[in-house]
Write an enzyme that holds these catalytic residues in place. Structure first.
Site, PDB file in Angstrom:
ATOM      1  N   ASP A 371       0.723  -1.036  -0.275  1.00 30.97           N
ATOM      2  CA  ASP A 371      -0.101   0.044   0.005  1.00 30.97           C
ATOM      3  C   ASP A 371       0.691   1.295   0.059  1.00 30.97           C
ATOM      4  OD1 ASP A 371      -2.560   1.233   0.256  1.00 30.97           O
ATOM      5  OD2 ASP A 371      -2.205   1.744   2.209  1.00 30.97           O
ATOM      6  N   LYS A 372       0.639   2.273  -0.813  1.00 34.17           N
ATOM      7  CA  LYS A 372       1.491   3.293  -0.991  1.00 34.17           C
ATOM      8  C   LYS A 372       1.543   4.414   0.012  1.00 34.17           C
ATOM      9  CE  LYS A 372       0.422   7.159  -3.508  1.00 34.17           C
ATOM     10  NZ  LYS A 372       0.948   8.213  -2.499  1.00 34.17           N
ATOM     11  N   THR A 373       0.334   5.107   0.286  1.00 32.92           N
ATOM     12  CA  THR A 373       0.550   5.953   1.382  1.00 32.92           C
ATOM     13  C   THR A 373       0.720   5.728   2.901  1.00 32.92           C
ATOM     14  OG1 THR A 373      -1.333   6.994   0.055  1.00 32.92           O
ATOM     15  CG2 THR A 373      -0.752   7.901   2.505  1.00 32.92           C
ATOM     16  N   THR A 517      -2.670   1.742  -4.861  1.00 30.40           N
ATOM     17  CA  THR A 517      -2.908   3.177  -4.219  1.00 30.40           C
ATOM     18  C   THR A 517      -4.506   3.638  -4.655  1.00 30.40           C
ATOM     19  OG1 THR A 517      -2.274   5.422  -3.809  1.00 30.40           O
ATOM     20  CG2 THR A 517      -1.776   4.136  -5.995  1.00 30.40           C
ATOM     21  N   LYS A 545      -9.497  -3.719  -3.453  1.00 37.69           N
ATOM     22  CA  LYS A 545      -8.014  -4.182  -3.430  1.00 37.69           C
ATOM     23  C   LYS A 545      -7.907  -5.716  -3.237  1.00 37.69           C
ATOM     24  CE  LYS A 545      -5.928   0.130  -0.888  1.00 37.69           C
ATOM     25  NZ  LYS A 545      -5.496   0.491   0.245  1.00 37.69           N
ATOM     26  N   ASP A 564      -3.255  -1.255   6.376  1.00 33.45           N
ATOM     27  CA  ASP A 564      -3.275  -0.939   7.639  1.00 33.45           C
ATOM     28  C   ASP A 564      -4.216  -1.723   8.785  1.00 33.45           C
ATOM     29  OD1 ASP A 564      -6.010  -0.359   6.920  1.00 33.45           O
ATOM     30  OD2 ASP A 564      -5.993   1.801   6.787  1.00 33.45           O
ATOM     31  N   ASP A 568      -8.134  -2.308   4.643  1.00 34.15           N
ATOM     32  CA  ASP A 568      -7.543  -3.136   3.779  1.00 34.15           C
ATOM     33  C   ASP A 568      -7.923  -4.612   4.327  1.00 34.15           C
ATOM     34  OD1 ASP A 568      -6.284  -1.201   2.282  1.00 34.15           O
ATOM     35  OD2 ASP A 568      -4.939  -1.206   3.676  1.00 34.15           O
TER      36      ASP A 568
END
Length: 679
Positions: A371-373, A517, A545, A564, A568
């Site tokens: 996951d990017k952020t 993302t 996702k 997180d 997710d």
């Protein structure tokens, strides 16, 4: 773990009672200390009595070239050897009863049968049976087995004491502040909502939020972060960390069983007690080895008697050596010791294992989906620009309205907007509503204000206005007022420096790294290109996702998903290995197989590589434990007797104990490597 559940068999009955009583008050290492003391005491007493047994044995006198005639020496030998057999051999004899009662013959069965046959035969010779007694071999065999178990238990304790170190992190007292008064109280009296004062150099007594002061805190024993972490008002503290030079005031949030450290210790214990498939394999192999040892031992006895033409004394010695040297203790400890070390060391480094099978399957991972952020990037968005698309509003007013509706959201973008408007007075919001993965909206002063994503505009078939084109590295959200698209806000999120090393380390081992993302394609592509990712998914809503995870799996990939642990959850459950990252003190991320305390991508990499290293250690121990027996059993049976190579029962016991210690030492060599420099 089978070995840990059955280790109480090594203790005499009265110490078993003491152990059962102490379980409620002491941890598992207390159990090992009781065993160590017992084996040590029995070893020293038996060793002292072995000296006169050796001196009175005719064979030893012949070898050393002296003669000592003592009236009734054979009966003195029998009496001394009887004490060594019953006192020194009691843990093994008791273990035989327990194992046979559970219909699971194992190590204690083999040792007990070996020393019992030797004792009964020698006793029979003492009282009239033709042959030579076996007393000195019996005494030295018991001595070496006791010494081996003593050394082995010390190795087990040393290998498993990392969990005890975690339990000792909490201080005994805390400084509670009420008004202007500060009182020292026992940790057990600390309650939620208390204000605690933490002086420089002291341990943090409880989980909570800083309400006063500034300091640097050492969390290395909890998260593996080697550098002290700066802490300010509003930051979270974990009980067990060590305060630096500053004084802090802490508002208690979690105490006792609800504290982070208590949850970690519970999680580690549960993980250590949960058998993986590898452990099940080792248990079955150990049981099979016991059956093989008994079968080969009896076959050896009969072969030397009936085919080899040797006397009963020689044949019994061969059988006893086979049974002792084939004891499956090294095999039984091969997995549990690695489990104990890996689980505790990972917890000390902020890697919390909830599913051991998934952890050991790290060797099979072919793709990691990041996951990017907040993982690959810092997750702290800063407003870079505000673009007006209609007249009638000032940029400051747009920020004020956007921050007002975003202040109830925990999304990193929301926090960035609110932080940018922290000097502004925010109006009251009514009928707040979160649009999952799409934005937020609410009523302000009779106007409907929404802060929404590009994906929402696309879903509503609203064209992007001029000036709102996506730019690399910039995430853009849009402000609607009463349905009109008034402005857009650009925010940037910097890539973590650690991300570069984390990706390189995985790719170096042939593991593909993908990014997922909700950001626009241009931003996602910019980050993916900068990091050298193998691929990326952009503009993905949280509920989509899991579909992307399935897409990778359909390509034949073994996927580890990082997220997180909340938004997710479906994707974490869908992946072969779900890794909840940045969960802080939320140990119970239910859908994750593994929980990482920090959001550092290095921890994801360290976890996967540590899982691979753990499995390698298990395989190494299994190969050693089984390979050792492949060589040792024929030698013990006397296959090379014609070449002059013959192992005595005492030497067999020494080799068996040595193999177990080697397994323990190998387990202790496991290490969590946090960066490429440590590899």
């Amino acid at each position: 773990m089978q070995d840990k559940r059955n280790e109480h068999r090594h203790m005499p009955e009265f110490e078993q009672k003491q152990h059962r009583h102490s379980v409620g008050h002491h941890d598992h290492s207390q159990h090992h200390r009781i065993m160590i003391r017992d084996f040590r005491r029995r070893f020293y007493v038996s060793l002292i009595l072995t000296i006169p047994i050796l001196v009175l044995s005719p064979l030893i006198q012949e070898i050393l070239g002296f003669t000592l005639l003592v009236p009734g020496s054979r009966y003195v030998l029998f009496a001394l050897s009887s004490f060594v057999f019953f006192f020194g051999g009691w843990p093994f004899l008791r273990g035989l009863v327990d194992e046979m009662g559970q219909k699971r013959p194992g190590m204690m069965t083999l040792i007990s049968v070996a020393i019992s046959v030797a004792y009964v035969y020698s006793g029979a010779v003492t009282f009239g049976l033709e042959g030579k007694p076996f007393f000195w071999e019996l005494a030295t065999l018991v001595d070496i087995m006791l010494a081996g178990h003593w050394i082995e238990m010390r190795s087990v304790l040393s290998a498993s004491n990392a969990l005890e170190k975690l339990a000792r992190l909490m201080p005994d007292t805390a400084h509670r502040k009420r008004g202007e008064h500060i009182q020292d109280i026992p940790l057990s009296e600390v309650q939620k909502g208390d204000i605690l004062v933490i002086k420089p150099g002291e341990k943090i007594p409880s989980d909570g939020i800083i309400v006063g002061g500034h300091s640097y805190v050492d969390e290395s024993m909890l998260t593996g972060e080697s550098k002290p972490v700066e802490k300010n008002i509003g930051d979270r503290l974990i009980g067990g960390a060590i305060n630096g030079d500053g004084s802090l005031e802490l508002e208690v949030q979690n105490t006792g069983e609800d504290s982070y450290l208590a949850k970690v210790i519970k999680l580690v214990r549960e993980s250590q007690e949960t058998k993986s498939r590898t452990q099940g394999l080792a248990d079955r192999a150990a049981f099979g080895l016991t059956i093989v040892a008994i079968t080969v031992g009896v076959a050896t006895l009969l072969s030397w008697l009936l085919i080899g033409g040797r006397d009963l004394e020689f044949s019994i010695a061969r059988m006893a050596t086979v049974m002792v040297i084939t004891c499956p203790h090294a095999l039984g400890l091969a997995i549990p010791l690695v489990v104990a070390v890996s689980t505790a060391k990972s917890a000390q480094n902020g890697l919390l294992i909830r599913n051991r099978t998934a952890f050991e399957n790290a060797r099979r991972i072919s793709t990691v989906l990041f996951d990017k952020t907040g993982t690959l990037t810092k997750g702290t968005f800063e407003v870079s620009d505000v673009v007006m698309h209609e007249d009638g509003y000032e940029k400051e007013k747009i920020l004020q309205l956007a921050a007002a509706v975003e202040q109830s959201s925990e999304h990193p973008i929301a926090r960035g907007i609110v932080k940018r408007a922290e000097q502004l007075s925010l109006p009251e919001v009514e009928e707040f509503q979160a649009l999952k993965g799409k934005g937020v909206r609410g009523n302000i002063g009779g106007h409907r204000v929404a802060v929404i994503s590009p994906g929402y505009l696309k879903e509503q078939e609203i064209d992007l206005p001029r000036g709102a084109e996506a730019r690399a590295g910039v995430t853009r959200v849009f402000v609607q007022i009463d349905g009109r698209l008034i402005a857009s806000i650009g925010l940037s999120d910097a890539i973590r420096p650690e991300s570069y090393d984390a990706i390189r380390r995985l790719q170096k081992r042939g593991i593909k790294c993908w990014m997922i993302t909700g950001d626009n394609r241009e931003t996602a592509e910019a980050v993916a290109t900068e990091l050298g990712m193998d691929g990326f998914f952009a503009e993905v809503l949280p509920h989509q996702k899991q579909d992307k995870v399935a897409e990778l799996q359909e390509r034949g990939e073994f996927v580890a998903m990082t997220g997180d642990g909340v938004n997710d959850a479906p994707a974490l459950a869908k992946a072969q290995i779900g890794i909840a990252i940045g969960s802080g003190t939320d140990v119970a991320a239910e859908t994750a197989d593994i929980v990482l305390v920090n959001s550092n991508p290095q921890d994801v990499t360290s976890l996967i590589l540590f899982g691979q290293a753990t499995y390698r250690k298990m395989v190494q121990n299994l190969i050693w434990a089984t390979g050792y027996n492949v060589v040792a059993i024929p030698l013990a049976a006397g296959i090379l007797y014609g070449a002059g190579l013959l192992l005595s029962p005492a030497v067999g016991a020494l080799l068996m104990s040595l193999s177990t210690v080697i397994v323990a030492i190998n387990a202790r060599l496991l290490k969590v490597k946090k960066s490429a420099q440590e590899e």
